[in-house]
Write an enzyme that holds these catalytic residues in place. Structure first.
Site, mmCIF file in Angstrom:
data_model
loop_
_atom_site.group_PDB
_atom_site.id
_atom_site.type_symbol
_atom_site.label_atom_id
_atom_site.label_comp_id
_atom_site.label_asym_id
_atom_site.label_seq_id
_atom_site.Cartn_x
_atom_site.Cartn_y
_atom_site.Cartn_z
ATOM 1 N N HIS A 46 0.949 -0.938 0.113
ATOM 2 C CA HIS A 46 -0.111 0.016 -0.023
ATOM 3 C C HIS A 46 1.050 1.320 0.083
ATOM 4 O O HIS A 46 2.049 1.295 0.503
ATOM 5 C CB HIS A 46 -0.913 0.395 1.537
ATOM 6 C CG HIS A 46 -1.700 -0.912 1.244
ATOM 7 N ND1 HIS A 46 -2.799 -0.979 1.302
ATOM 8 C CD2 HIS A 46 -1.714 -2.086 1.730
ATOM 9 C CE1 HIS A 46 -3.197 -2.273 1.520
ATOM 10 N NE2 HIS A 46 -2.505 -2.764 2.085
ATOM 11 N N THR A 48 0.366 4.811 2.328
ATOM 12 C CA THR A 48 -0.383 5.916 3.124
ATOM 13 C C THR A 48 -1.459 6.840 1.942
ATOM 14 O O THR A 48 -2.353 7.132 2.787
ATOM 15 C CB THR A 48 0.328 6.481 3.946
ATOM 16 O OG1 THR A 48 1.132 7.194 3.576
ATOM 17 C CG2 THR A 48 1.195 5.034 4.748
ATOM 18 N N GLU A 118 2.377 -0.603 4.940
ATOM 19 C CA GLU A 118 1.941 0.877 4.113
ATOM 20 C C GLU A 118 3.512 1.229 4.095
ATOM 21 O O GLU A 118 4.314 1.109 4.793
ATOM 22 C CB GLU A 118 1.065 1.186 5.150
ATOM 23 C CG GLU A 118 -0.275 0.945 5.083
ATOM 24 C CD GLU A 118 -1.170 1.901 4.779
ATOM 25 O OE1 GLU A 118 -0.956 2.542 3.307
ATOM 26 O OE2 GLU A 118 -2.489 1.197 4.697
ATOM 27 N N HIS A 187 -2.838 -2.840 -3.512
ATOM 28 C CA HIS A 187 -4.484 -2.854 -2.839
ATOM 29 C C HIS A 187 -4.837 -2.217 -4.285
ATOM 30 O O HIS A 187 -6.038 -2.509 -4.283
ATOM 31 C CB HIS A 187 -3.822 -1.555 -1.927
ATOM 32 C CG HIS A 187 -5.478 -1.399 -1.193
ATOM 33 N ND1 HIS A 187 -5.856 -0.708 -0.211
ATOM 34 C CD2 HIS A 187 -6.249 -2.376 -1.274
ATOM 35 C CE1 HIS A 187 -6.711 -1.077 0.282
ATOM 36 N NE2 HIS A 187 -7.246 -1.879 -0.020
ATOM 37 N N ASP A 197 -3.562 2.277 -5.533
ATOM 38 C CA ASP A 197 -2.406 2.094 -4.635
ATOM 39 C C ASP A 197 -1.636 0.620 -4.916
ATOM 40 O O ASP A 197 -2.339 0.123 -4.786
ATOM 41 C CB ASP A 197 -2.016 2.361 -2.992
ATOM 42 C CG ASP A 197 -3.235 1.834 -1.906
ATOM 43 O OD1 ASP A 197 -4.251 1.318 -2.425
ATOM 44 O OD2 ASP A 197 -2.838 1.401 -1.337
#
Length: 832
Positions: A46, A48, A118, A187, A197
């Site tokens: 991912h 953020t 992340e 993601h 992302d």
């Protein structure tokens, strides 16, 4: 409850309690089963989208989302430390809330069996402004249409972040051996309709080089790409391949929003240099290469299906060849001694011109036959069985319709096949040069007065008797200043046909599809495009769009955010524009059969052709219409197909700006030359649309005009039969001057186009850029006028912007057409 059952239940409870008590204090002996696997199956990457401090608040504070790991950014001013660290937020054995609604390789809800990482990375995104239907005068029905996507600029990841990520990922994979290379994903891969992302800047290939994740082999990719350039796989097959790889995509065969989102996600992962959301051969090759490498068993089925598509395509191409490679007459003849219609059988008629024509005879068993042309018997030698016997008809043919009769085939039980091609064009310009002197003077007078350029071709009785160009292809530079040396216009220059696209592309395609039996004019559009429904769309017939009887307004300026229906209908993407046309475009009036000329009708018809043929409109036209006729200068988006700008007559001087008086996003501000002028076609349909976008030359249009004068064919190519042409060139509604796509010369209303002499059978069309065609079967005549009148200065008149050349007499095509007719009338009178 009986006492014995009550006592039994109490005993069972006590026994269970004793067993649990014993187990808690005694040693549990291990007996490992071979039938197990690890819980963790996927690793999800991912970004953020916010800074470090906001990431911590979102991922750590109660009530939000979470992830197993967080990698900060050293360049982030909210990150308080000088050394880059990796933070573990949730144990790998625990469930973090990072995936949301998701799917990958048969598993949904990936929070249950994945690890999430992340990375602090902040794309700059402009959120789309949602459309407020309450602000519109008449709220449009927009179910099924897709809103604009956010516009994002993705920054690069920091080198220090990637090094930390690689080390962390290798450790995770070592601890979780069930994470296969194809399960190291983003993601956007597991939720393509919601997420983008880690974005197109994420270094998937570098991770692959470090032994992390999946990637295709270049050699395999190239093999598939070369194969797909010959025969592209169907959309449904690519959808299945994406599903085989892991995406949650259903093979529908339609480029729906889910498919667009999934293609975008795949391209961000594996083809980040071309994230379009559209299917192309390179994307398809990458999907196939990945499936072949990582799922060879699935690839066997996939390849088998592709090979069947290749075979089907070959059969289809053969059928297209059979459908188009037909002569005017292609008929078997045999003796009909018992026929009850002896004076009808073995007879036919065909079009030809005096002193021209050819007849072809094929037979396996006949030695001779009596063949009559216009009741004159041909002098024939014995036939050669198995060969094509060619016979010139130049001594027998007349202008117009000719007759064929076959008798006395020998031996009596034999048969012959006779073919007569359609007439083709001949050049006979020199003998008529002086006859058109008045026309030449009239045009040169307009050119000398400032009209930019004009090309004209006159086709009469199978011959091009005039082919002349006047003026200049380009006179102005990008600033609107006159060039020192004007580009002279020649008969080889191509022109932007504007709305003549409706007739020489869309109409021809539909006539051909009707001839093939693939389309019926009186069926609803909804029959072919199911999503064309709601608000009365279900009753709109194919015929209604062709005759401008649908109830749509003349146009919707999709390319402008401030269009009449608001920003919801703003689109500079063909896929979105087509979706808006099919599911959301409001009607301008209640459907009542009234006829209002509308570009929207033909934008929808172009989409219909693409849906029926399963190929882009430009490809279908090229392969099914233009190439069989040998036309190389009739096409869409010519600058993408090897043409240079100087091969085209220029249109507007400063793009679509009206000399700087018009603005909208991405507007062109340079001289348009080889790019379609029409804004809806260029910006909203990427240059290929049913209403505009076609380029051509006077030579190619002469051939297409002769196709129409022939009733649907040219040489050995048959596109449609004469009855279909008659349906399209007959009045289609309340207005006598509107046929199906074609404009008709039925009354004085169209004299500015057809002039006063055109017969009641004449038809044609005009284009905003300065093009006009007149086709008059009664006089066996076609007039093609191509101008670049928009390549002239813009003037303001009562708050309206016009072009200087519009005031020229040359912009009233009827003036030119009248002079052509008068020349031919004079020649006919002198001959008599």
């Amino acid at each position: 409850m009986p006492d014995w059952k009550r006592h039994l239940n109490i005993g069972l409870v006590l026994s269970s309690f004793l067993l649990v008590s014993c187990a808690s204090v005694s040693t549990i002996e291990q007996m490992p089963s071979k039938n197990h696997s690890f819980r963790i199956k996927s690793l999800v990457m991912h970004f953020t989208a916010v800074n470090y401090q906001e990431s911590v608040e979102a991922l750590v504070d109660e009530g939000n989302v979470s992830s197993h790991y967080l990698i900060p950014s050293l360049e982030d001013p909210t990150y308080p430390q000088k050394e880059l660290k990796v933070f573990q937020l949730v144990k790998e054995s625990d469930r973090a809330w990072h995936a949301g609604v998701s799917y990958w390789q048969g598993r949904s809800g990936l929070n249950d069996h994945s690890i999430g990482i992340e990375i602090v990375n902040q794309p700059e995104c402009q959120e789309d402004i949602p459309f407020d239907a309450s602000l519109a005068a008449v709220p449009p029905q927009i179910e099924g249409a897709e809103k604009n996507r956010d516009l994002c600029i993705f920054p690069d990841f920091e080198e220090a972040q990637i090094k930390k990520l690689i080390a962390l990922t290798k450790d995770i994979l070592a601890r979780n051996p069930d994470i296969e290379p194809t399960a190291v994903i983003g993601h956007s891969d597991i939720a393509p309709s919601r997420k983008n992302d880690p974005g197109p800047k994420f270094p998937w290939f570098r991770l692959y080089q470090e032994g992390i994740g999946a990637w295709y082999d270049t050699e395999t990719l190239n093999q598939h790409w070369l194969a797909f350039n010959q025969t592209p796989p169907s959309l449904a097959l690519v959808q299945r391949a994406l599903s085989d790889y892991g995406y949650g995509l259903i093979a529908t065969g339609r480029l729906d929003q889910q498919s667009i989102d999934t293609l975008s996600a795949f391209q961000m992962h594996f083809l980040p240099w071309q994230v379009t959301g559209q299917l192309d051969n390179q994307t398809a090759a990458a999907v196939f290469a990945l499936v072949e490498k990582y799922f060879p068993d699935k690839f066997q089925d996939l390849n088998r299906l592709y090979q069947s598509e290749v075979l089907a395509d070959q059969i289809k191409q053969q059928q297209v060849f059979v459908n188009t490679q037909q002569s005017q007459i292609s008929q078997d003849f045999r003796n009909q001694s018992t026929d009850k219609l002896p004076k009808v059988t073995n007879r036919a008629r065909f079009k030809a011109y005096k002193g021209r024509g050819e007849l072809l005879i094929e037979t396996d068993d006949a030695s001779s036959a009596e063949i009559y042309i216009n009741e004159q018997r041909l002098s024939l030698d014995n036939f050669e069985a198995g060969n094509i016997n060619r016979v010139s008809l130049h001594k027998r043919t007349i202008d117009g319709l000719n007759t064929l009769r076959v008798e006395n085939i020998q031996p009596a039980d034999a048969s012959i096949r006779i073919s007569i091609p359609y007439p083709t064009l001949a050049y006979e310009i020199a003998p008529y040069k002086e006859d058109f002197a008045e026309l030449d003077r009239f045009i040169r007078k307009g050119i000398n007065a400032g009209f930019p350029g004009l090309s004209i071709a006159v086709v009469h009785k199978g011959k091009i008797i005039k082919r002349t160009s006047y003026g200049h292809a380009r006179k102005y530079d990008n600033r609107g200043q006159l060039l020192e040396d004007f580009e002279p216009l020649t008969s080889d220059h191509l022109f932007d046909l504007a709305s003549n696209t409706k007739t020489f592309a869309t109409s021809l395609a539909i006539m051909h599809l009707v001839n093939r039996g693939d389309l019926e004019l009186d069926r609803p559009i909804n029959h072919y495009i199911p999503e064309f429904s709601g608000n009365g769309r279900e009753v709109i017939l194919v015929r209604d769009l062709l005759s401008h009887s649908s109830g749509y307004a003349p146009e919707l300026k999709f390319y402008r955010p401030d269009n009449v229906w608001g920003e919801y209908f703003y689109s500079q993407n063909k896929i979105k524009t087509q979706r808006l046309l099919l599911t959301a475009l409001p009607f301008d009036s209640v459907y009542s059969g009234s006829q209002t000329y509308s570009d929207s009708n033909f934008m929808i018809l172009g989409t219909l052709i693409e849906r029926l043929t399963n190929m882009p409109l430009d490809q279908f036209m090229r392969e099914s219409i233009y190439q069989p006729l040998g036309l190389e200068n009739t096409l869409f988006t010519p600058l993408k197909h090897g043409f240079e700008a100087n091969q085209f007559a220029a249109t507007e001087i400063q793009g679509n700006t009206r000399a700087g008086n018009v603005e909208f996003p991405n507007i062109r501000e340079y001289v348009l030359q080889g790019e379609v002028h029409d804004e809806k076609a260029f910006y909203s349909m990427q240059g290929v649309s049913g209403h505009a976008g076609l380029f051509s030359s006077i030579d190619d249009l002469s051939v297409l005009s002769q196709v129409l004068l022939n009733g649907g064919g040219y040489g050995n190519v048959k596109l449609f039969n004469h009855a279909i042409l008659d349906r399209f060139t007959s009045p289609s509604g309340k207005q006598d001057t509107i046929g199906l796509a074609w404009q008709l010369a039925r009354d004085k209303e169209r004299e500015w186009h057809f002039g006063p002499y055109a017969s009641q059978s004449a038809f044609g069309h005009t284009g905003w850029t300065g093009t006009a065609t007149v086709i008059d079967p009664e006089h066996d005549l076609a007039v093609i006028i191509l101008t670049n009148l928009r390549h002239s200065p813009v003037i303001s008149i009562e708050d309206k912007f016009e072009f200087e050349a519009e005031s020229s007499e040359l912009a009233r095509y009827g003036n030119i057409v009248s002079l052509v007719y008068e020349t031919l009338i004079k020649l006919k009178t002198e001959k008599q």
